[in-house]
Design a protein around this motif. Structure first.
Motif, PDB file in Angstrom:
ATOM      1  N   TYR A  73       0.851  -1.197   0.000  1.00 32.18           N
ATOM      2  CA  TYR A  73       0.000   0.000   0.000  1.00 32.18           C
ATOM      3  C   TYR A  73       0.891   1.253   0.000  1.00 32.18           C
ATOM      4  N   ASP A  74       1.890   1.238   0.918  1.00 35.06           N
ATOM      5  CA  ASP A  74       2.749   2.424   1.038  1.00 35.06           C
ATOM      6  C   ASP A  74       3.616   2.642  -0.191  1.00 35.06           C
ATOM      7  N   SER A  75       4.065   1.529  -0.807  1.00 35.02           N
ATOM      8  CA  SER A  75       4.925   1.720  -1.992  1.00 35.02           C
ATOM      9  C   SER A  75       4.139   2.402  -3.125  1.00 35.02           C
ATOM     10  N   ILE A  76       2.835   2.102  -3.225  1.00 27.99           N
ATOM     11  CA  ILE A  76       2.027   2.768  -4.271  1.00 27.99           C
ATOM     12  C   ILE A  76       1.829   4.245  -3.908  1.00 27.99           C
ATOM     13  N   LEU A  77       1.632   4.501  -2.605  1.00 32.14           N
ATOM     14  CA  LEU A  77       1.456   5.907  -2.206  1.00 32.14           C
ATOM     15  C   LEU A  77       2.698   6.722  -2.565  1.00 32.14           C
ATOM     16  N   GLN A  78       3.888   6.079  -2.362  1.00 36.71           N
ATOM     17  CA  GLN A  78       5.136   6.812  -2.638  1.00 36.71           C
ATOM     18  C   GLN A  78       5.447   6.912  -4.128  1.00 36.71           C
ATOM     19  N   SER A  79       5.268   5.823  -4.864  1.00 42.69           N
ATOM     20  CA  SER A  79       5.507   5.932  -6.315  1.00 42.69           C
ATOM     21  C   SER A  79       4.375   5.259  -7.086  1.00 42.69           C
ATOM     22  N   PRO A  80       3.350   6.083  -7.411  1.00 40.64           N
ATOM     23  CA  PRO A  80       2.165   5.534  -8.069  1.00 40.64           C
ATOM     24  C   PRO A  80       2.334   5.348  -9.577  1.00 40.64           C
ATOM     25  N   GLU A  81       3.567   5.396 -10.051  1.00 36.44           N
ATOM     26  CA  GLU A  81       3.786   5.191 -11.488  1.00 36.44           C
ATOM     27  C   GLU A  81       4.853   4.126 -11.686  1.00 36.44           C
ATOM     28  N   GLY A  82       5.006   3.661 -12.910  1.00 39.38           N
ATOM     29  CA  GLY A  82       6.046   2.664 -13.190  1.00 39.38           C
ATOM     30  C   GLY A  82       5.437   1.381 -13.728  1.00 39.38           C
ATOM     31  N   ALA A  83       6.332   0.454 -14.142  1.00 43.30           N
ATOM     32  CA  ALA A  83       5.881  -0.756 -14.835  1.00 43.30           C
ATOM     33  C   ALA A  83       4.912  -1.592 -13.992  1.00 43.30           C
ATOM     34  N   GLY A  84       5.244  -1.768 -12.694  1.00 43.65           N
ATOM     35  CA  GLY A  84       4.388  -2.584 -11.828  1.00 43.65           C
ATOM     36  C   GLY A  84       2.985  -2.013 -11.745  1.00 43.65           C
ATOM     37  N   VAL A  85       2.912  -0.693 -11.591  1.00 38.97           N
ATOM     38  CA  VAL A  85       1.609  -0.031 -11.487  1.00 38.97           C
ATOM     39  C   VAL A  85       0.842  -0.179 -12.809  1.00 38.97           C
ATOM     40  N   GLU A  86       1.594  -0.087 -13.923  1.00 37.55           N
ATOM     41  CA  GLU A  86       0.924  -0.214 -15.233  1.00 37.55           C
ATOM     42  C   GLU A  86       0.255  -1.580 -15.363  1.00 37.55           C
ATOM     43  N   GLU A  87       0.932  -2.608 -14.827  1.00 35.62           N
ATOM     44  CA  GLU A  87       0.341  -3.955 -14.903  1.00 35.62           C
ATOM     45  C   GLU A  87      -0.959  -4.029 -14.109  1.00 35.62           C
ATOM     46  N   LEU A  88      -0.925  -3.394 -12.929  1.00 39.02           N
ATOM     47  CA  LEU A  88      -2.135  -3.402 -12.090  1.00 39.02           C
ATOM     48  C   LEU A  88      -3.260  -2.594 -12.761  1.00 39.02           C
ATOM     49  N   ARG A  89      -2.846  -1.486 -13.369  1.00 39.11           N
ATOM     50  CA  ARG A  89      -3.847  -0.659 -14.074  1.00 39.11           C
ATOM     51  C   ARG A  89      -4.507  -1.498 -15.188  1.00 39.11           C
ATOM     52  N   SER A  90      -3.640  -2.226 -15.896  1.00 38.88           N
ATOM     53  CA  SER A  90      -4.129  -3.064 -16.997  1.00 38.88           C
ATOM     54  C   SER A  90      -5.112  -4.116 -16.495  1.00 38.88           C
ATOM     55  N   LYS A  91      -4.744  -4.720 -15.347  1.00 39.92           N
ATOM     56  CA  LYS A  91      -5.612  -5.759 -14.782  1.00 39.92           C
ATOM     57  C   LYS A  91      -6.999  -5.174 -14.460  1.00 39.92           C
ATOM     58  N   LEU A  92      -6.993  -3.971 -13.873  1.00 37.14           N
ATOM     59  CA  LEU A  92      -8.251  -3.323 -13.502  1.00 37.14           C
ATOM     60  C   LEU A  92      -9.069  -2.981 -14.755  1.00 37.14           C
ATOM     61  N   LEU A  93      -8.345  -2.500 -15.784  1.00 35.68           N
ATOM     62  CA  LEU A  93      -9.052  -2.149 -17.023  1.00 35.68           C
ATOM     63  C   LEU A  93      -9.637  -3.403 -17.678  1.00 35.68           C
ATOM     64  N   ASP A  94      -8.905  -4.521 -17.597  1.00 33.87           N
ATOM     65  CA  ASP A  94      -9.456  -5.767 -18.162  1.00 33.87           C
ATOM     66  C   ASP A  94     -10.767  -6.124 -17.471  1.00 33.87           C
ATOM     67  N   LYS A  95     -10.777  -5.972 -16.154  1.00 29.61           N
ATOM     68  CA  LYS A  95     -12.014  -6.269 -15.392  1.00 29.61           C
ATOM     69  C   LYS A  95     -13.130  -5.311 -15.840  1.00 29.61           C
ATOM     70  N   ALA A  96     -12.756  -4.023 -15.997  1.00 32.80           N
ATOM     71  CA  ALA A  96     -13.753  -3.015 -16.393  1.00 32.80           C
ATOM     72  C   ALA A  96     -14.355  -3.397 -17.749  1.00 32.80           C
ATOM     73  N   PHE A  97     -13.487  -3.759 -18.707  1.00 30.33           N
ATOM     74  CA  PHE A  97     -14.009  -4.046 -20.047  1.00 30.33           C
ATOM     75  C   PHE A  97     -14.801  -5.358 -20.066  1.00 30.33           C
ATOM     76  N   ALA A  98     -14.424  -6.315 -19.187  1.00 30.50           N
ATOM     77  CA  ALA A  98     -15.199  -7.566 -19.133  1.00 30.50           C
ATOM     78  C   ALA A  98     -16.626  -7.261 -18.639  1.00 30.50           C
TER      79      ALA A  98
END
Ligand SMILES: CC(C)=CCC/C(C)=C/CC/C(C)=C/CC/C(C)=C/[C@@H]1[C@@H](COP(=O)(O)OP(=O)(O)O)[C@]1(C)CC/C=C(\C)CC/C=C(\C)CCC=C(C)C
Length: 589
Positions: A501-526
């Motif tokens: 949780y804290d690592s996202i608060l400190q750096s909410p950007e980057g490859a790891g976050v992009e993967e999570l964003r993608s996962k959420l978007l996949d759920k949204a589009f499903a």
């Protein structure tokens, strides 16, 4: 027998009718058909006696070799068709040009007396009277020309036929005629008038119709266009557009003031329309008008997607959605912008109390709500509460929405979104509820042959669509939310991606976050794919507009999936041209 006049239609009047119809087809509602049919009927009925008289008295004529033959009261059928097609074309052009305008904003309260009128209000009264005077003088002058029976006869006959209708329409709808943007008034008169002047010039030169000498001035606006013909087309288009404006003015009154017209039908009868137009402007509910004005400003400022979508809705649903948006926005902002968690809790408690009061009494005119709102809420939020269309919404989704805001407050103690199930509950509360309310309004306003079971199933799909939109919203705002100490991505997902949780608060950007964003978007589009079919089962009037609302928001998700998207104030944005393209494509689906 000949085909010259019929060819004028084939070449000049039918093609624009087809083009305008194709262009407007996705938004063409039963109400539009009613408006156009109403005007066409009046145009034909009012023109036949006059035109027949002109032909019988030899003021104008049609050589027999240019018309097919059949006549109605001496009027060639091609000419009767002209009344129909001109009214259709000019009406449709007006409807297209005025569709983006939210017309209730142009209703004004005018009071005589104790409350002093603003200078602007006074001015309007003078404009109204001046218009009436000019039209009355015009009728008198026209009458004089007819009695004289000289070169001014044809002009006089045009004026004594058109000006009384104009006087009536002006007296009833001057607020709209004067107040609406010129693109809704002058343009739909000017464009068809100039077009018909050109067609007329060609027709008169070919001798398709002839104005006989002795009853005309012999003056030309340009080579080939008699001054009387120019006047005739100008006045007939003005009559059509004023007629449409008066119709819309009546509809705006009916839908804007539920206290005056509690059960306005989607297709009101002519009697009800006339009653609405004769309602004194002093009886208009000023608080309602202010509520709508503030709702439009709020929507325009805060949500480009829903603002664009709102222009595709019509009538009462459009007003109600604006007012619902206004309430949701105000409630969300009061909680989000509170200075402390305590303060935010207080706002939620006050909003619950407001709902208790709004839903506890059958009598809508209950007078205790207003003082409560005035005493407890900031001035610029009050209209959003007081104008919420409670009678058309159930209480449960509004309460659940507030429970969703409660979940936001939990961020101050422990992260409330631990699992994907928590995320779904949250999204259901803050957005599923909004979709449910939109659908409740739709089913309340538009009649449907669907069973209650089917309506519930569609509302259920709507809830899932709301969740999809909220997932897009969260995927868009990961950085913005991190700045205010919130991470909506489930902790279980973060763990799986080697984050905390804290690592996202400190750096909410980057490859790891992009993967999570993608996962959420996949759920949204499903969810979106699963729910979108239900939109096609909504009443026809709501289908296209709801598609636009949903698609313009989902487009944010599509933008997020592309590399190098544009960011504004930390958020991905959809360029204006792309939003318009989506709306256009969606409507034509
Ligand atoms: C066209 C029009 C005027 C629509 C109005 C819709 C409406 C009432 C929206 C309320 C929005 C709002 C402020 C809600 C408060 C809670 C919240 C913030 C929800 C999120 C909205 C995001 O808006 P925005 O990006 O401006 O917010 P922030 O800047 O992040 O604060 C939500 C994502 C919820 C939006 C959900 C909907 C509008 C529901 C959509 C679904 C349907 C219309 C039903 C579809 C029907 C079927 C049958 C599938």
């Amino acid at each position: 027998m000949g085909f010259d006049y019929a060819l004028v239609h084939v070449k000049y009047t039918i093609p624009p009718a087809i083009l305008l119809t194709l262009f407007y087809r996705p938004l063409f509602t039963r109400l539009d058909v009613y408006k156009v049919a109403f005007l066409v009927t009046i145009a034909v009925l009012s023109t036949i006696p006059w035109d027949s008289y002109l032909i019988q008295t030899g003021i104008w004529s049609y050589p027999s070799h240019v018309i097919v033959g059949p006549k109605l009261f001496d009027i060639p059928l091609e000419e009767v068709f002209f009344f129909v097609i001109q009214t259709y074309n000019s009406s449709l052009l007006y409807i297209i040009l005025s569709r983006p305008t939210f017309q209730p904003l142009y209703l004004r309260v005018e009071r005589q007396s104790s409350q002093p009128l603003g200078p602007c209000n006074q001015q309007w009264r003078w404009y109204k009277r001046l218009g009436q005077l000019v039209l009355a003088v015009t009728i008198g002058w026209g009458w004089h020309q007819v009695v004289d029976n000289g070169v001014g006869t044809y002009t006089g006959l045009i004026l004594i036929w058109a000006a009384p209708f104009l006087l009536l329409l002006w007296s009833l709808a001057y607020q709209f005629i004067l107040g609406l943007p010129l693109s809704n008034t002058v343009l739909p008169i000017a464009l068809p008038t100039i077009y018909l002047w050109i067609v007329d010039t060609l027709a008169l030169k070919r001798g398709t119709w002839v104005i006989n000498s002795g009853t005309k001035y012999g003056l030309h606006l340009w080579d080939g266009l008699e001054i009387e013909e120019a006047l005739f087309f100008l006045l007939t288009n003005t009559l059509i557009v004023f007629g449409q404006l008066a119709f819309d003015n009546a509809l705006a009154i009916l839908y804007t003031f539920p206290k005056l017209f509690p059960s306005a039908a989607v297709l009101p009868s002519p009697i009800v329309l006339i009653k609405a137009l004769f309602t004194p402007t002093s009886a208009y509910d000023e608080a309602r008008l202010i509520g709508l004005q503030e709702a439009v400003v709020r929507l325009k400022r805060k949500s480009r997607s829903f603002y664009l979508a709102s222009s595709t809705f019509q009538g009462q649903l459009r007003s109600d959605l604006m007012l619902l948006y206004s309430f949701c926005r105000v409630a969300d902002d009061l909680v989000d912008n509170a200075s402390s968690a305590e303060d935010a809790k207080m706002w939620i408690a006050k909003l619950h109390r407001f709902l208790d009061m709004a839903y506890s009494n059958e009598d809508e005119s209950d007078s205790s709500i207003e003082p409560y709102v005035v005493d407890n809420f900031p001035r610029d939020t009050r209209s959003a509460l007081l104008q919420l269309p409670c009678s058309r919404l159930s209480r449960q989704p509004l309460q659940d929405l507030l429970r969703g805001f409660d979940m936001d407050l939990a961020f101050n103690s422990a992260p409330p979104i631990q699992t994907e199930a928590d995320l779904q509950v949250y999204a259901q509360r803050v957005a599923g509820t909004v979709a449910q309310m939109c659908n409740e309004l739709i089913f309340h306003i538009y009649s449907t042959s669907l069973s209650l079971k089917d309506q519930r199933r569609i509302i259920q799909s709507g809830n899932r669509m709301g969740i999809a939109l909220q997932y897009v919203n969260i995927a868009r705002d990961i950085s913005v939310d991190a700045k205010i100490g919130r991470v909506y991505l489930p902790i279980t997902w973060l763990k799986g991606a080697g984050k905390t949780y804290d690592s996202i608060l400190q750096s909410p950007e980057g490859a790891g976050v992009e993967e999570l964003r993608s996962k959420l978007l996949d759920k949204a589009f499903a969810l979106y794919e699963e729910a979108r079919g239900a939109i096609e089962e909504l009443p026809a009037e709501a289908r296209g507009p709801i598609r636009v609302a949903v698609e313009s928001y989902m487009e944010i998700g599509r933008v997020l999936r592309q590399k190098g998207y544009a960011v504004k104030a930390g958020r991905a944005t959809v360029p204006r041209w792309r939003r318009l393209g989506v709306a256009w494509k969606t409507l034509n689906r």
